[in-house]
Design a protein around this motif. Structure first.
Motif, mmCIF file in Angstrom:
data_model
loop_
_atom_site.group_PDB
_atom_site.id
_atom_site.type_symbol
_atom_site.label_atom_id
_atom_site.label_comp_id
_atom_site.label_asym_id
_atom_site.label_seq_id
_atom_site.Cartn_x
_atom_site.Cartn_y
_atom_site.Cartn_z
ATOM 1 N N ARG A 103 0.815 -1.212 0.000
ATOM 2 C CA ARG A 103 0.000 0.000 0.000
ATOM 3 C C ARG A 103 0.857 1.273 0.000
ATOM 4 N N ALA A 104 1.963 1.262 0.714
ATOM 5 C CA ALA A 104 2.796 2.470 0.836
ATOM 6 C C ALA A 104 3.329 2.943 -0.511
ATOM 7 N N ILE A 105 3.772 2.017 -1.357
ATOM 8 C CA ILE A 105 4.309 2.448 -2.650
ATOM 9 C C ILE A 105 3.187 2.774 -3.637
ATOM 10 N N TYR A 106 2.028 2.163 -3.464
ATOM 11 C CA TYR A 106 0.900 2.473 -4.333
ATOM 12 C C TYR A 106 0.317 3.848 -4.027
ATOM 13 N N GLU A 107 0.354 4.231 -2.751
ATOM 14 C CA GLU A 107 -0.217 5.522 -2.355
ATOM 15 C C GLU A 107 0.819 6.636 -2.295
ATOM 16 N N GLY A 108 2.097 6.275 -2.529
ATOM 17 C CA GLY A 108 3.138 7.297 -2.577
ATOM 18 C C GLY A 108 3.776 7.652 -1.256
ATOM 19 N N ALA A 109 3.473 6.915 -0.192
ATOM 20 C CA ALA A 109 4.082 7.188 1.106
ATOM 21 C C ALA A 109 5.536 6.728 1.162
ATOM 22 N N LEU A 110 5.891 5.797 0.290
ATOM 23 C CA LEU A 110 7.260 5.289 0.214
ATOM 24 C C LEU A 110 7.670 5.256 -1.247
ATOM 25 N N ASP A 111 8.850 5.797 -1.538
ATOM 26 C CA ASP A 111 9.375 5.786 -2.890
ATOM 27 C C ASP A 111 10.272 4.567 -3.064
ATOM 28 N N LEU A 112 9.889 3.680 -3.980
ATOM 29 C CA LEU A 112 10.614 2.424 -4.159
ATOM 30 C C LEU A 112 12.077 2.651 -4.522
ATOM 31 N N GLY A 113 12.327 3.530 -5.490
ATOM 32 C CA GLY A 113 13.696 3.785 -5.922
ATOM 33 C C GLY A 113 14.557 4.336 -4.807
ATOM 34 N N GLU A 114 14.017 5.279 -4.046
ATOM 35 C CA GLU A 114 14.753 5.873 -2.926
ATOM 36 C C GLU A 114 15.054 4.822 -1.858
ATOM 37 N N ALA A 115 14.065 3.988 -1.572
ATOM 38 C CA ALA A 115 14.240 2.973 -0.538
ATOM 39 C C ALA A 115 15.310 1.957 -0.933
ATOM 40 N N GLN A 116 15.270 1.498 -2.193
ATOM 41 C CA GLN A 116 16.269 0.520 -2.643
ATOM 42 C C GLN A 116 17.664 1.144 -2.683
#
Length: 247
Positions: A228-241
């Motif tokens: 849900r976090a990456i779908y709603e924009g609360a977490l940025d996948l690229g930044e996290a990786q």
């Protein structure tokens, strides 16, 4: 540590549930194949797929979608769970191009099946342990057993399991943060690498998991699944990786 996007499949759509309740779902896409391409483009190195319908009925329901994603992205490792209850299903998924299969309900009801699957398909078996207050849940989280999650994990130590996905049901889809303590407790008690799941909702969760994974005690946390976090924009996948790569 890998940051692994989740694609949960229900009735052919990409959805997210709250605490595993099928009646409490949010549809994020009518085209799961496009979501897979999107997460790959944003830097995903593995995808976590769940056949939610399959988890409840005990056999694959959205298998055609999984196969389509595998065919479209042969270089992207996929792990699939939901409705995997026999060796024939595992073989079919692996032949379709899936890298890992996740055994959940059967791991609780018939632990010997895990050893059998690992022997037949070495290096391709993940055990999914979904727990509520420390007790393992089965059948699409509809039933809570009397089996302790740490005790069960220890049973698979010598079976050749690739990793264990640990999901805290109370946190899943609720955007409340991952259960660090329970995840670490399992990782420290098991010789099998752990993938954290349930509540991974912000950058702070990723930072905390990376810190734990790097401790001298060696809590073997190899990845974190987020939905849900990456779908709603609360977490940025690229930044996290990128953060995990530098940690």
């Amino acid at each position: 540590m890998l940051v692994i996007p989740a694609i949960d499949l229900k009735d052919g759509q990409c959805v997210r549930l709250k605490q595993g309740r099928m009646e409490d779902s949010t549809v994020f896409s009518d085209a799961p194949e496009e979501m897979a391409a999107q997460w790959k483009e944003k830097g995903a190195r593995r995808l976590h797929l769940v056949d939610l319908n399959g988890a409840f009925v005990g056999e694959p329901v959205n298998g055609a979608i999984v196969e389509a994603i595998a065919k479209a992205h042969p270089d992207l490792p996929l792990q699939i769970g939901g409705g995997i209850r026999d060796l024939a299903t595992i073989e079919a998924y692996l032949k379709a191009g899936v890298r890992y299969v996740i055994i959940g309900t059967q791991a609780v009801k018939n632990p010997a099946f895990v050893a059998e699957a690992c022997k037949a398909f070495p290096g391709h078996v993940i055990v999914g342990l979904d727990a509520k207050d420390g007790w393992v849940a089965t059948d699409g989280w509809a039933k809570v057993s009397t089996v302790n999650v740490v005790d069960l994990a220890e049973q698979f130590a010598d079976d050749g399991v690739d990793s264990i996905i640990y999901t805290d049901i109370a946190r899943d889809g609720m955007m409340q943060g991952v259960n660090i303590e329970a995840t670490v407790r399992l990782a420290e008690a098991s010789s099998i690498p752990v993938i954290a799941s349930g509540g991974v909702s912000r950058m702070e969760d990723i930072i905390q998991l990376c810190k734990v994974a790097d401790t001298e005690t060696g809590a073997g946390i190899m990845g974190a699944i987020t939905g849900r976090a990456i779908y709603e924009g609360a977490l940025d996948l690229g930044e996290a990786q990128a953060y995990c790569d530098k940690s």
